[in-house]
Design a protein around this motif. Structure first.
Motif, PDB file in Angstrom:
ATOM      1  N   PHE A  54      28.006  31.693  45.869  1.00  0.00           N
ATOM      2  CA  PHE A  54      27.436  30.514  45.222  1.00  0.00           C
ATOM      3  C   PHE A  54      27.790  30.460  43.738  1.00  0.00           C
ATOM      4  CE2 PHE A  54      23.897  30.490  48.622  1.00  0.00           C
ATOM      5  CZ  PHE A  54      24.679  29.712  49.447  1.00  0.00           C
ATOM      6  N   GLN A  55      27.995  31.619  43.128  1.00  0.00           N
ATOM      7  CA  GLN A  55      28.355  31.642  41.710  1.00  0.00           C
ATOM      8  C   GLN A  55      29.782  31.151  41.485  1.00  0.00           C
ATOM      9  OE1 GLN A  55      26.253  33.013  38.842  1.00  0.00           O
ATOM     10  NE2 GLN A  55      24.920  32.174  40.432  1.00  0.00           N
ATOM     11  N   ASN A  56      30.694  31.572  42.380  1.00  0.00           N
ATOM     12  CA  ASN A  56      32.098  31.161  42.248  1.00  0.00           C
ATOM     13  C   ASN A  56      32.697  31.101  43.653  1.00  0.00           C
ATOM     14  OD1 ASN A  56      34.713  30.620  41.570  1.00  0.00           O
ATOM     15  ND2 ASN A  56      35.123  32.614  40.635  1.00  0.00           N
ATOM     16  N   PRO A  57      32.668  29.938  44.287  1.00  0.00           N
ATOM     17  CA  PRO A  57      33.052  29.837  45.703  1.00  0.00           C
ATOM     18  C   PRO A  57      34.556  29.886  45.957  1.00  0.00           C
ATOM     19  CG  PRO A  57      32.441  27.683  44.845  1.00  0.00           C
ATOM     20  CD  PRO A  57      32.160  28.658  43.757  1.00  0.00           C
ATOM     21  N   ASN A  58      35.365  30.029  44.933  1.00  0.00           N
ATOM     22  CA  ASN A  58      36.813  30.095  45.140  1.00  0.00           C
ATOM     23  C   ASN A  58      37.185  31.460  45.707  1.00  0.00           C
ATOM     24  OD1 ASN A  58      37.340  27.502  44.078  1.00  0.00           O
ATOM     25  ND2 ASN A  58      37.190  28.316  41.998  1.00  0.00           N
ATOM     26  N   GLY A  59      37.721  31.474  46.899  1.00  0.00           N
ATOM     27  CA  GLY A  59      38.076  32.719  47.553  1.00  0.00           C
ATOM     28  C   GLY A  59      37.655  32.697  49.003  1.00  0.00           C
ATOM     29  N   SER A  60      37.789  33.848  49.654  1.00  0.00           N
ATOM     30  CA  SER A  60      37.455  33.891  51.078  1.00  0.00           C
ATOM     31  C   SER A  60      36.606  35.088  51.473  1.00  0.00           C
ATOM     32  CB  SER A  60      38.748  33.890  51.911  1.00  0.00           C
ATOM     33  OG  SER A  60      39.619  34.908  51.479  1.00  0.00           O
ATOM     34  N   PHE A  61      36.486  36.089  50.599  1.00  0.00           N
ATOM     35  CA  PHE A  61      35.759  37.304  50.987  1.00  0.00           C
ATOM     36  C   PHE A  61      34.877  37.719  49.815  1.00  0.00           C
ATOM     37  CE2 PHE A  61      35.906  41.966  52.310  1.00  0.00           C
ATOM     38  CZ  PHE A  61      35.084  41.771  53.410  1.00  0.00           C
ATOM     39  N   VAL A 105      39.370  37.485  44.397  1.00  0.00           N
ATOM     40  CA  VAL A 105      38.415  38.592  44.518  1.00  0.00           C
ATOM     41  C   VAL A 105      39.069  39.712  45.337  1.00  0.00           C
ATOM     42  CG1 VAL A 105      35.953  39.062  44.716  1.00  0.00           C
ATOM     43  CG2 VAL A 105      36.734  36.695  44.837  1.00  0.00           C
ATOM     44  N   PHE A 106      40.295  40.083  44.941  1.00  0.00           N
ATOM     45  CA  PHE A 106      41.109  41.028  45.699  1.00  0.00           C
ATOM     46  C   PHE A 106      40.397  42.368  45.877  1.00  0.00           C
ATOM     47  CE2 PHE A 106      44.579  44.173  46.025  1.00  0.00           C
ATOM     48  CZ  PHE A 106      45.254  43.645  47.124  1.00  0.00           C
ATOM     49  N   GLY A 145      33.806  40.371  70.450  1.00  0.00           N
ATOM     50  CA  GLY A 145      34.580  41.581  70.671  1.00  0.00           C
ATOM     51  C   GLY A 145      36.041  41.444  70.297  1.00  0.00           C
ATOM     52  N   GLU A 146      36.509  40.195  70.057  1.00  0.00           N
ATOM     53  CA  GLU A 146      37.898  39.980  69.693  1.00  0.00           C
ATOM     54  C   GLU A 146      38.086  40.248  68.195  1.00  0.00           C
ATOM     55  OE1 GLU A 146      41.252  36.411  70.137  1.00  0.00           O
ATOM     56  OE2 GLU A 146      39.294  36.231  71.125  1.00  0.00           O
ATOM     57  N   VAL A 147      39.279  40.755  67.847  1.00  0.00           N
ATOM     58  CA  VAL A 147      39.572  41.152  66.464  1.00  0.00           C
ATOM     59  C   VAL A 147      40.507  40.132  65.815  1.00  0.00           C
ATOM     60  CG1 VAL A 147      40.665  42.912  65.008  1.00  0.00           C
ATOM     61  CG2 VAL A 147      39.195  43.593  66.923  1.00  0.00           C
ATOM     62  N   GLN A 148      40.220  39.807  64.560  1.00  0.00           N
ATOM     63  CA  GLN A 148      41.056  38.899  63.769  1.00  0.00           C
ATOM     64  C   GLN A 148      41.569  39.666  62.559  1.00  0.00           C
ATOM     65  OE1 GLN A 148      41.767  35.492  64.074  1.00  0.00           O
ATOM     66  NE2 GLN A 148      42.926  35.492  62.178  1.00  0.00           N
ATOM     67  N   ASP A 149      42.881  39.638  62.345  1.00  0.00           N
ATOM     68  CA  ASP A 149      43.408  40.269  61.128  1.00  0.00           C
ATOM     69  C   ASP A 149      43.471  39.235  60.019  1.00  0.00           C
ATOM     70  OD1 ASP A 149      46.186  39.003  61.003  1.00  0.00           O
ATOM     71  OD2 ASP A 149      46.247  39.913  62.987  1.00  0.00           O
ATOM     72  N   TYR A 150      43.419  39.712  58.794  1.00  0.00           N
ATOM     73  CA  TYR A 150      43.364  38.833  57.634  1.00  0.00           C
ATOM     74  C   TYR A 150      44.243  39.454  56.553  1.00  0.00           C
ATOM     75  CZ  TYR A 150      40.982  35.092  55.034  1.00  0.00           C
ATOM     76  OH  TYR A 150      40.684  33.935  54.361  1.00  0.00           O
ATOM     77  N   THR A 151      45.225  38.726  56.104  1.00  0.00           N
ATOM     78  CA  THR A 151      46.156  39.293  55.133  1.00  0.00           C
ATOM     79  C   THR A 151      45.520  39.380  53.746  1.00  0.00           C
ATOM     80  OG1 THR A 151      47.070  37.119  54.606  1.00  0.00           O
ATOM     81  CG2 THR A 151      48.132  38.359  56.386  1.00  0.00           C
ATOM     82  N   LEU A 152      45.919  40.431  53.008  1.00  0.00           N
ATOM     83  CA  LEU A 152      45.414  40.603  51.645  1.00  0.00           C
ATOM     84  C   LEU A 152      46.170  39.730  50.650  1.00  0.00           C
ATOM     85  CD1 LEU A 152      44.199  43.060  53.117  1.00  0.00           C
ATOM     86  CD2 LEU A 152      44.570  44.397  51.048  1.00  0.00           C
ATOM     87  N   PHE A 153      47.277  39.141  51.125  1.00  0.00           N
ATOM     88  CA  PHE A 153      48.107  38.319  50.247  1.00  0.00           C
ATOM     89  C   PHE A 153      48.293  36.945  50.883  1.00  0.00           C
ATOM     90  CE2 PHE A 153      49.135  42.750  49.769  1.00  0.00           C
ATOM     91  CZ  PHE A 153      49.155  42.940  48.397  1.00  0.00           C
ATOM     92  N   ASN A 154      48.312  35.902  50.072  1.00  0.00           N
ATOM     93  CA  ASN A 154      48.484  34.556  50.618  1.00  0.00           C
ATOM     94  C   ASN A 154      49.951  34.309  50.963  1.00  0.00           C
ATOM     95  OD1 ASN A 154      49.824  33.902  48.206  1.00  0.00           O
ATOM     96  ND2 ASN A 154      47.989  32.964  47.304  1.00  0.00           N
ATOM     97  N   GLU A 155      50.237  33.090  51.426  1.00  0.00           N
ATOM     98  CA  GLU A 155      51.591  32.785  51.896  1.00  0.00           C
ATOM     99  C   GLU A 155      52.641  32.874  50.777  1.00  0.00           C
ATOM    100  OE1 GLU A 155      49.221  29.000  51.163  1.00  0.00           O
ATOM    101  OE2 GLU A 155      48.961  30.924  52.188  1.00  0.00           O
TER     102      GLU A 155
END
Length: 802
Positions: free
Chosen positions: A483-490, A415-416, A398-408
């Motif tokens: 599996f085709q290209n694992p670089n990224g997070s989403f 995969v924007f 039930g807890e929410v996590q935010d995730y930025t669209l841009f890195n540091e």
């Protein structure tokens, strides 16, 4: 279900090999059953000798270079014949569910190993050996289970049954259903049946139901047939070859057909487009997972299309018996998947058809299946969490996590577009990357991106995570974006990929079925557990306040019985899914309780223990109470078992995160989980309980309940003067035990020895057996140095019956 055409192909080769080389090597299976049937006698006076003779012809069915279950079980039978006899009686009790019997045999074998193993490291009594015993005893009902064999048979025959390492109960149940289906097909093959019957001799079991023949076919598939398609490249060529068959349709003729809507319907074009997108070759299952629709959509759709092509062009067809094999070669060539591909049968577009598809405009043809009318449109995603930065374990359900669209660095994440496309309500698979490398949670998009962030809500913790390697080895998922290209997070998932992964998750993490759970109140507790209302209120209050309690008391006071019903009463219902029960012993470890590395094939895998899984289960319903019950809690090495949990189980530290030693991940014991331990105060062989653990538990004495209202009501229902007199003497005995300075009230005789009877079953014979085999042996241990006292109470208790 499975592909019956595939089985027919297998049986063609099986019959070819049967006489020249197969039967002479495998005949011993039927001889082994005959030998067992001729010798088995569960009542035999010399049980060990009888068992040895019964198993004497099983050979490598129960023995190999590094595995010898027959030798171990016959050794146990020589040392403890009655215990082993009881194990087989229970195993062969057809009134009980089959896997319950298998598991009980396995667990009892562990106990025998501990007691009589003489330092041996294994008992070898696992599913393969135990199903062999069942088959020997009931050869017209059972088969021998071996994971590798049934998995190979399932893959070759493209069955719908799933077999996963570690899923013992489901594997066994699916195995019996799968082989029952194969058996029915074998019975229809009169050529095979006659061939088999012609080879039987008097020393063979006749196998009237063909059960042994069935698993022999499974063995043949795994050991011989599958090798024909995997070991030698020459044996794994595409079928049919150009010499065997070709439809003779040119590229331009295919182009004309593709533009003819009476031949290539919309669904046919969808199949073609998906084949091309997949790379030109795929199984029906792979297409179903990647693009949607059922396997049969691609299978039956291809056959129907091929028939329309033949009708339109008059081209030749394959001269084969099966309709499927006659038609699909018009469009494809095919082959069995190799051993490494871990799949079924692969079709590849004919080169002329593939070239023609390159010349046709398919942009208006749907690549992915659309949702059914009325079905809510969802997006499906795979979210990576890097544990070095954040973890799903940090989130409560039930807890929410935010995730930025841009890195540091302010750059768009890889995969924007996926972050832009995701919308509220989309479903997400929660994966943690190295070193965890497991799917650990289910998530949903709680709010779409606001230009800077996207928001995810954790919806479920997985008590049994799914390993990366398990998913990676599934050919149905080989085209998954991650599996085709694992670089990224989403990463995007298709609906089929999401549902395929969810099937695997639910295999290991089943949802509670919606069944009506009966209520359970304090009054129900007091009617079943012989305790006063005042004492119950104190007990419930102590547990709710401390969250950890140990019920201690003499043997037979009903500690285990009371613990479960205490949990029911605090839940308000008899919900066994929110109760976990374990028993500690000297070899119980942190690896069993929490997590540890265990052998898996040629390497080791991190496996989660019962307490870890139960905590994750409790996290999913934070508004409901969960109870973890530990029998014989003082028999284990408690510091070794609990490890860093010694802090986390304290009430004041519930919900606090600590880093686990094995995986370096944060972990917390949820605030809705209560621990109930049981301890027998009369066991002098046990050391005092660990002081570090002692201060984290409250201790509550459970006393004999002979004088409680509940027991008095029960006693009156029996209307038995002898019983009343016996209880009176036992109460006097307990008074003397309590006064004895070397014993005390912790050694009193409990009331549970005398419970569970009706007016009809409360006989003198039963009461005398309780006295002779339960009470007097305890007194002999208590007063081992005072024979006169034991004899006096022997006379008093037996005097009740005179």
């Amino acid at each position: 279900m499975f592909d019956k055409f595939r089985l027919k192909e297998v049986l063609v080769q099986y019959k070819k090999d049967f006489l020249p080389k197969h039967w002479k090597d495998e005949k011993y299976k039927w001889e082994a059953v005959k030998c067992f049937q001729d010798n088995w006698d569960v009542k035999a006076e010399d049980f060990a000798d009888m068992l040895s003779r019964s198993l004497s012809k099983t050979y490598n069915l129960l023995a190999s270079m590094n595995n010898f279950p027959a030798r171990m079980i016959t050794g146990f039978a020589k040392t403890a014949p009655e215990e082993v006899r009881a194990m087989y009686i229970d195993l062969f009790d057809e009134t009980k569910e089959v896997y319950e019997r298998i598991n009980a045999f396995k667990m009892q074998s562990s106990i025998l190993l501990e007691k009589y193993g003489n330092g041996a490291g294994q008992h070898y009594q696992y599913e393969n050996a135990i199903t062999t015993y069942l088959w020997l005893r009931y050869p017209d009902k059972y088969y021998i289970y071996k994971f590798g064999e049934v998995k190979a048979a399932s893959d070759v025959l493209e069955s719908d049954y799933r077999f996963k390492k570690g899923a013992y109960a489901d594997n066994i149940r699916n195995f019996y259903k799968f082989y029952d289906e194969i058996c029915e097909e074998l019975k229809q093959d009169t050529e095979l049946v006659n061939l088999f019957r012609s080879q039987l001799t008097s020393d063979c079991y006749p196998d009237p139901e063909l059960k042994t023949l069935t698993f022999d076919v499974g063995f043949y598939i795994s050991r011989e047939y599958s090798k024909k398609d995997s070991g030698d490249p020459d044996n794994n060529v595409w079928f049919p070859s150009q010499e065997e068959y070709a439809p003779g349709i040119t590229v331009q003729e295919w182009v004309a057909l593709l533009n003819d809507k009476s031949v290539f319907t919309q669904s046919s074009l969808e199949i073609m487009k998906r084949f091309k997108d997949y790379g030109g070759a795929a199984t029906c299952t792979q297409l179903a997972v990647k693009y949607g629709e059922s396997k049969n959509f691609y299978n039956a759709g291809s056959v129907g299309l091929a028939k329309r092509v033949v009708e339109k062009t008059g081209c030749p067809v394959m001269p084969r018996d099966s309709d499927n094999s006659r038609w699909w070669p018009v469009l494809y060539v095919g082959r069995h998947a190799t051993k490494d591909e871990d799949g079924g049968y692969i079709w590849r577009l004919r080169s002329e058809l593939s070239d023609a598809l390159d010349q046709v405009d398919l942009k208006d043809v749907d690549l992915y299946a659309k949702s059914d009318d009325g079905e809510e449109e969802h997006g499906y995603w795979w979210l990576n969490a890097n544990p070095k930065i954040w973890s799903f374990s940090d989130l409560q359900v039930g807890e929410v996590q935010d995730y930025t669209l841009f890195n540091e660095n302010g750059n768009k994440r890889r995969v924007f577009q996926n972050f832009i496309d995701a919308k509220a309500g989309d479903l997400v698979i929660g994966y943690e990357s190295n070193p965890v490398k497991q799917v650990v949670a289910l998530v949903k998009v709680s709010a779409a991106n606001d230009g800077q962030k996207i928001y995810f809500e954790k919806t479920e913790s997985l008590a049994n995570p799914i390993d990366y390697q398990t998913l990676k080895e599934c050919p149905e998922l080989e085209k998954m974006e991650f599996f085709q290209n694992p670089n990224g997070s989403f990463f995007k998932l298709t609906k089929g990929e999401y549902e395929f992964i969810m099937d695997m998750i639910r295999d290991e993490n089943p949802l509670n079925t919606e069944v009506k759970i009966p209520p359970y109140t304090k009054e129900d507790f007091l009617s079943e557990v012989y305790m006063t209302e005042e004492k119950y209120d104190r007990l419930a209050g102590v547990l709710l306040n401390k969250m950890n309690i140990i019920l201690q008391g003499a043997p037979g006071v009903g500690k285990t019985f009371a613990a479960k019903r205490l949990a029911y009463s605090l839940m308000g219902e008899k919900d066994d899914s929110r109760i976990e029960f374990v028993q500690f012993h000297q070899n119980y470890s942190y690896e069993d309780f929490m997590m540890g590395y265990k052998p898996s094939g040629d390497s080791f895998e991190l496996k989660y223990g019962v307490f870890y899984r139960f905590c994750k289960k409790a996290e999913n319903q934070p508004d409901k109470k969960y109870f973890f019950i530990i029998d014989e809690i003082n028999r284990g090495n408690l510091s070794k078992i609990f490890g860093e949990l010694l802090m986390l189980i304290e009430k004041d530290y519930r919900g606090t995160k600590a880093t686990l030693a094995y995986n370096g991940m944060p972990f917390t014991v949820p605030e809705n989980l209560y621990i109930i331990g049981m301890m027998n105060t009369a066991d002098r062989s046990l050391a005092m309980i660990d002081y570090a653990l002692r201060r984290r538990f409250s201790f509550f004495e459970i006393e004999p309940g002979f004088e409680s209202k509940g027991f008095s009501d029960y006693q009156r229902t029996l209307e038995n003067d002898t019983f009343d007199e016996l209880i009176k003497k036992v109460i006097e005995l307990n008074e003397e035990i309590s006064r004895d300075k070397s014993l005390g009230k912790g050694f009193c005789i409990g009331h549970s020895y005398f419970c569970g009877r009706t007016k009809k079953t409360c006989t003198d014979e039963w009461m005398q057996s309780v006295v002779d085999y339960d009470i007097l042996p305890m007194l002999q241990e208590y007063w081992f140095d005072d024979d006169s006292k034991v004899q006096r109470w022997d006379n008093i208790l037996h005097g009740v019956f005179q």
